[in-house]
Design a protein around this motif. Sequence first.
Motif, mmCIF file in Angstrom:
data_model
loop_
_atom_site.group_PDB
_atom_site.id
_atom_site.type_symbol
_atom_site.label_atom_id
_atom_site.label_comp_id
_atom_site.label_asym_id
_atom_site.label_seq_id
_atom_site.Cartn_x
_atom_site.Cartn_y
_atom_site.Cartn_z
ATOM 1 N N VAL A 46 0.841 -1.202 0.000
ATOM 2 C CA VAL A 46 0.000 0.000 0.000
ATOM 3 C C VAL A 46 0.875 1.251 0.000
ATOM 4 C CG1 VAL A 46 -1.589 1.362 1.418
ATOM 5 C CG2 VAL A 46 -1.985 -1.077 1.103
ATOM 6 N N LEU A 47 1.943 1.236 0.779
ATOM 7 C CA LEU A 47 2.786 2.414 0.931
ATOM 8 C C LEU A 47 3.860 2.522 -0.142
ATOM 9 C CD1 LEU A 47 3.388 2.477 4.794
ATOM 10 C CD2 LEU A 47 1.591 3.610 3.481
ATOM 11 N N GLY A 48 4.127 1.421 -0.836
ATOM 12 C CA GLY A 48 5.287 1.437 -1.715
ATOM 13 C C GLY A 48 5.063 1.233 -3.187
ATOM 14 N N ASP A 49 3.878 0.774 -3.566
ATOM 15 C CA ASP A 49 3.647 0.446 -4.977
ATOM 16 C C ASP A 49 2.580 1.355 -5.553
ATOM 17 O OD1 ASP A 49 3.260 -0.604 -7.468
ATOM 18 O OD2 ASP A 49 3.226 -2.687 -6.827
ATOM 19 N N GLU A 62 4.945 3.489 10.279
ATOM 20 C CA GLU A 62 5.566 3.322 8.960
ATOM 21 C C GLU A 62 5.007 4.333 7.964
ATOM 22 O OE1 GLU A 62 7.931 1.728 5.901
ATOM 23 O OE2 GLU A 62 8.037 1.483 8.086
ATOM 24 N N TRP A 63 3.698 4.554 7.982
ATOM 25 C CA TRP A 63 3.075 5.527 7.085
ATOM 26 C C TRP A 63 3.613 6.929 7.363
ATOM 27 C CZ3 TRP A 63 -3.008 5.888 6.432
ATOM 28 C CH2 TRP A 63 -3.301 6.522 5.204
ATOM 29 N N ALA A 64 3.760 7.262 8.628
ATOM 30 C CA ALA A 64 4.197 8.605 9.014
ATOM 31 C C ALA A 64 5.616 8.914 8.549
ATOM 32 C CB ALA A 64 4.096 8.772 10.531
ATOM 33 N N ARG A 65 6.381 7.910 8.222
ATOM 34 C CA ARG A 65 7.719 8.165 7.699
ATOM 35 C C ARG A 65 7.649 8.841 6.339
ATOM 36 N NH1 ARG A 65 10.368 3.273 6.558
ATOM 37 N NH2 ARG A 65 12.204 4.535 6.151
ATOM 38 N N LEU A 66 6.549 8.614 5.609
ATOM 39 C CA LEU A 66 6.376 9.195 4.272
ATOM 40 C C LEU A 66 7.627 8.948 3.429
ATOM 41 C CD1 LEU A 66 4.634 12.532 5.312
ATOM 42 C CD2 LEU A 66 3.534 10.450 4.459
ATOM 43 N N ALA A 67 8.066 7.705 3.480
ATOM 44 C CA ALA A 67 9.348 7.344 2.870
ATOM 45 C C ALA A 67 9.276 7.185 1.358
ATOM 46 C CB ALA A 67 9.858 6.047 3.503
ATOM 47 N N THR A 68 8.078 7.089 0.806
ATOM 48 C CA THR A 68 7.920 6.918 -0.627
ATOM 49 C C THR A 68 6.894 7.907 -1.159
ATOM 50 O OG1 THR A 68 6.112 5.329 -0.453
ATOM 51 C CG2 THR A 68 8.358 4.440 -0.361
ATOM 52 N N PRO A 69 6.980 8.247 -2.433
ATOM 53 C CA PRO A 69 5.933 9.089 -3.020
ATOM 54 C C PRO A 69 4.544 8.462 -2.882
ATOM 55 C CG PRO A 69 7.834 8.995 -4.477
ATOM 56 C CD PRO A 69 8.085 7.995 -3.379
ATOM 57 N N THR A 70 4.493 7.126 -2.925
ATOM 58 C CA THR A 70 3.202 6.456 -2.793
ATOM 59 C C THR A 70 2.610 6.669 -1.413
ATOM 60 O OG1 THR A 70 3.887 4.778 -4.385
ATOM 61 C CG2 THR A 70 2.006 4.247 -2.991
ATOM 62 N N VAL A 94 8.527 17.745 3.304
ATOM 63 C CA VAL A 94 8.564 18.900 2.395
ATOM 64 C C VAL A 94 10.011 19.318 2.138
ATOM 65 C CG1 VAL A 94 8.043 21.363 2.221
ATOM 66 C CG2 VAL A 94 6.266 19.766 2.935
ATOM 67 N N HIS A 95 10.813 19.336 3.178
ATOM 68 C CA HIS A 95 12.199 19.813 3.059
ATOM 69 C C HIS A 95 13.064 18.878 2.211
ATOM 70 C CE1 HIS A 95 11.597 23.200 5.629
ATOM 71 N NE2 HIS A 95 11.236 22.470 6.673
ATOM 72 N N ARG A 96 12.711 17.613 2.138
ATOM 73 C CA ARG A 96 13.560 16.695 1.378
ATOM 74 C C ARG A 96 12.983 16.358 0.000
ATOM 75 N NH1 ARG A 96 11.234 12.776 5.215
ATOM 76 N NH2 ARG A 96 9.921 11.323 4.029
ATOM 77 N N THR A 97 11.836 16.945 -0.353
ATOM 78 C CA THR A 97 11.157 16.618 -1.613
ATOM 79 C C THR A 97 11.390 17.707 -2.640
ATOM 80 O OG1 THR A 97 9.437 15.369 -0.429
ATOM 81 C CG2 THR A 97 8.916 16.109 -2.665
ATOM 82 N N GLU A 98 11.737 17.299 -3.849
ATOM 83 C CA GLU A 98 11.963 18.255 -4.926
ATOM 84 C C GLU A 98 10.909 18.161 -6.026
ATOM 85 O OE1 GLU A 98 15.907 17.679 -6.348
ATOM 86 O OE2 GLU A 98 16.860 18.266 -4.447
ATOM 87 N N ASN A 99 10.258 17.022 -6.135
ATOM 88 C CA ASN A 99 9.269 16.846 -7.199
ATOM 89 C C ASN A 99 8.083 17.781 -6.980
ATOM 90 O OD1 ASN A 99 6.711 15.584 -8.322
ATOM 91 N ND2 ASN A 99 8.267 14.292 -9.291
ATOM 92 N N PRO A 100 7.760 18.648 -7.954
ATOM 93 C CA PRO A 100 6.678 19.627 -7.758
ATOM 94 C C PRO A 100 5.321 18.992 -7.464
ATOM 95 C CG PRO A 100 8.018 20.197 -9.668
ATOM 96 C CD PRO A 100 8.453 18.844 -9.235
ATOM 97 N N ALA A 101 5.001 17.895 -8.117
ATOM 98 C CA ALA A 101 3.698 17.248 -7.883
ATOM 99 C C ALA A 101 3.624 16.704 -6.463
ATOM 100 C CB ALA A 101 3.481 16.131 -8.897
ATOM 101 N N HIS A 102 4.712 16.095 -5.997
ATOM 102 C CA HIS A 102 4.723 15.555 -4.638
ATOM 103 C C HIS A 102 4.688 16.683 -3.608
ATOM 104 C CE1 HIS A 102 6.922 11.867 -6.512
ATOM 105 N NE2 HIS A 102 5.624 11.847 -6.736
ATOM 106 N N LEU A 103 5.375 17.787 -3.917
ATOM 107 C CA LEU A 103 5.336 18.931 -3.010
ATOM 108 C C LEU A 103 3.923 19.493 -2.895
ATOM 109 C CD1 LEU A 103 8.598 20.918 -3.840
ATOM 110 C CD2 LEU A 103 7.924 20.031 -1.597
ATOM 111 N N GLU A 104 3.224 19.547 -4.006
ATOM 112 C CA GLU A 104 1.848 20.053 -3.968
ATOM 113 C C GLU A 104 0.978 19.172 -3.075
ATOM 114 O OE1 GLU A 104 -1.813 21.191 -7.013
ATOM 115 O OE2 GLU A 104 0.175 20.697 -7.804
ATOM 116 N N GLN A 105 1.160 17.858 -3.184
ATOM 117 C CA GLN A 105 0.401 16.945 -2.322
ATOM 118 C C GLN A 105 0.748 17.176 -0.855
ATOM 119 O OE1 GLN A 105 1.408 13.073 -3.919
ATOM 120 N NE2 GLN A 105 -0.349 13.085 -5.313
ATOM 121 N N LEU A 106 2.024 17.344 -0.564
ATOM 122 C CA LEU A 106 2.435 17.561 0.821
ATOM 123 C C LEU A 106 1.885 18.871 1.371
ATOM 124 C CD1 LEU A 106 6.107 16.282 0.558
ATOM 125 C CD2 LEU A 106 4.360 15.350 2.090
ATOM 126 N N PHE A 107 1.867 19.915 0.552
ATOM 127 C CA PHE A 107 1.312 21.185 1.014
ATOM 128 C C PHE A 107 -0.183 21.039 1.334
ATOM 129 C CE2 PHE A 107 4.763 23.458 -1.610
ATOM 130 C CZ PHE A 107 5.604 23.521 -0.513
#
Length: 237
Positions: A122-125, A153-161, A209-222
């Motif tokens: 769920v978190l990785g694929d 594990e989810w709170a780590r937000l370790a993957t874009p998924t 947010v601080h470690r993410t560069e992808n604009p689409a992923h940043l928008e989701q995080l915001f």
Amino acid sequence: MTGLRNLITGLPDAFAAAPRPARVEGCPCCTSPAGPDALLRTPRERLGPEELAHYAGAVLDTVGSPADLRYFAPRILQLLLTGELACPELESFCLKLARASWQDWPEAPYLRRLFHALWQDVLGDGEEWWDAEAVLCAVAAADPATVEPALAEWARLATPTAVERLHEFLLHSGTEPRNAFWDRRAPGYRAFTDWLCDPVLLAAVEEAVHRTENPAHLEQLFTVHAVLETQRHRPAR
């Protein structure tokens, strides 16, 4: 999904020692004798959604017992997790597994690995469409003790998924779980609602947010941050 797929494929072998029932009892008012017994005329691994749908939905209510559920569980789980069986929902079936005391079965360690791999998927694929809340609810129903580690594990937000799943959930439900199968009195539900309002999750989003560069992923995080921040300032009911 390779690890999960291998575990799904391996379910029949993992349950090879589960005894085949001599017959499947059913409520005479709700089930014809031919229905449950028909399940035993076909090898378990060849049973399809049409044969198993009624049993899977009614087991422990109007048909079947914990013993025969143990026998049919691997095939039902295979069909549910591959999307071939749509009803009952995975959450409902996991509630039935809990009622059958699956954790006392010899196959319990294998099922724990399966549920863990499912959550990892769920978190990785991102190519697999999973409803994160539905899977979390199912895992909570089967084994409430796994909810807090799953949320950590989810709170780590370790993957874009993982970010995408949280974004999807918050856009759909806000910070209030809406899955109909949650038991609102259960520890798993309370752990989930507490997690959604925990400043630790908000801090994890800020760190992501601080470690993410992808604009689409940043928008989701915001967006995620805005929803969580709004909830934090909402007056307590």
